[in-house]
Enzyme design. Structure first.
Site, short mmCIF file in Angstrom:
data_model
loop_
_atom_site.label_atom_id
_atom_site.label_comp_id
_atom_site.label_asym_id
_atom_site.label_seq_id
_atom_site.Cartn_x
_atom_site.Cartn_y
_atom_site.Cartn_z
N GLY A 32 41.29 42.88 43.84
CA GLY A 32 41.54 43.18 42.43
C GLY A 32 42.94 43.70 42.19
N GLU B 126 33.54 46.17 39.88
CA GLU B 126 33.37 45.09 40.85
C GLU B 126 32.04 44.35 40.65
OE1 GLU B 126 34.72 45.03 44.82
OE2 GLU B 126 35.47 47.10 44.71
N CYS C 107 39.90 48.33 44.91
CA CYS C 107 39.55 46.93 45.18
C CYS C 107 40.82 46.22 45.59
CB CYS C 107 38.92 46.27 43.94
SG CYS C 107 38.57 44.51 44.15
N CYS D 202 37.16 40.72 50.61
CA CYS D 202 37.40 42.11 50.18
C CYS D 202 38.67 42.60 50.86
CB CYS D 202 36.22 43.00 50.54
SG CYS D 202 36.52 44.75 50.16
N HIS E 10 38.67 37.21 39.31
CA HIS E 10 39.08 38.46 38.66
C HIS E 10 39.55 38.18 37.24
CE1 HIS E 10 39.11 40.93 42.35
NE2 HIS E 10 39.38 39.77 42.93
#
Length: 281
Positions: free
Chosen positions: A225, A213, A222, A71, A163
């Site tokens: 992301g 997410e 994110c 993350c 992703h």
């Protein structure tokens, strides 16, 4: 059990200092603390642990109890936490994750407080089998999926977690991210599910993105992301390999896919919200 609430661009997690605290069932604890009515309220749980290969280790759990590899917003907060609190007080901090050990540079102010942090996110993964995504060729820049009689074209990238990025003409501010994100996340093309990014191109160096997410739902930001979105923009010839600003619901991140070493660098803030005690047993 003592905890700290922190956020990066509104992507908020509950952080536990496992140099001092012991967590025996993080999957269950993540579900409890993340509940915004009966718990502390967060996008998940992050454990800050001792590490052999790194200075510390980050374990990150979603509100449904599943563990994620990486993350980007949380890792900035982890680095700020250990820097500001003197656990690891150096300007470059190595944080172990399930997606490998990441190097974070602390950008401290005149009071030696970490204000923004730059994360070396490594090279984006564009090979279909490694993302993973079921597709015929790599890089995957034209995965066509449909939902509710509407067609989308996705570019797929892994930043340690999968992703799928789509560039849309609709104003992403009012786009129904939940309606489409909920459908695409578990699509059969994504063996480990996927995070879904819906993106507007404001200019080659300015994007606007919202994210659904995996295991969480829509969040205000994110980090991985955002990195995947810029990589997708570069792969499609939309953005150059230079710093790109990305607007998120919770703030802005600056992403650069370096020409020099092929790594993606993410710079953004990390903030404390509050410290507290949680009754855990």
């Amino acid at each position: 059990m003592k905890f700290t609430k922190m956020h990066g661009c509104g992507n908020d997690y509950v952080y536990i200092n496992c140099f001092e605290e012991t967590v025996t069932s993080p999957e269950q604890l993540a579900q409890s603390v993340s509940n915004r009515h009966f718990g502390i309220g967060s996008d998940g749980l992050v454990l800050i642990c001792p590490s052999e290969p790194g200075d510390c280790k980050m374990r990150m759990f979603n509100p449904d109890g599943s563990e994620s590899e990486m993350c980007g917003n949380a890792i900035r907060c982890v680095a700020k936490y250990v820097y500001d609190r003197g656990i690891i007080h150096k300007r470059q901090i190595a944080v172990e994750t399930l997606a490998g050990t990441k190097l974070i540079t602390v950008n401290a102010d005149e009071n030696d407080i970490a204000r923004t942090l730059t994360v070396d996110m490594g090279e984006p993964i564009t090979t279909a089998s490694e993302i993973p995504v079921v597709a015929g060729a790599s890089p995957v820049t034209d995965l066509r999926l449909s939902a509710f009689d509407r067609d989308f074209t996705f570019t797929c990238v892994s930043m340690g977690n999968p992703h799928a990025v789509t560039f849309i003409d609709d104003d992403v501010s009012s786009f129904d991210v939940e309606k489409y994100g909920r459908v695409f996340e578990p699509d059969e093309h994504f063996p480990r599910k996927a995070n879904i990014e819906f993106t507007n191109v404001l200019s080659p160096t300015h994007l606007k993105m919202r994210v659904w997410e995996r295991g969480t739902g829509e969040t205000l930001a994110c980090g991985t992301g955002t990195c995947a979105t810029v990589a997708a923009a570069c792969l499609n010839g939309i953005s150059p390999r230079e710093p790109v600003t990305v607007d998120l619901l919770g703030g802005q991140l600056t992403i650069e896919w370096s020409k020099a070493d092929g790594h993606i660098y993410m710079t953004g803030p990390a903030e404390y919200t509050f410290d507290g005690e949680y009754y855990y047993g």
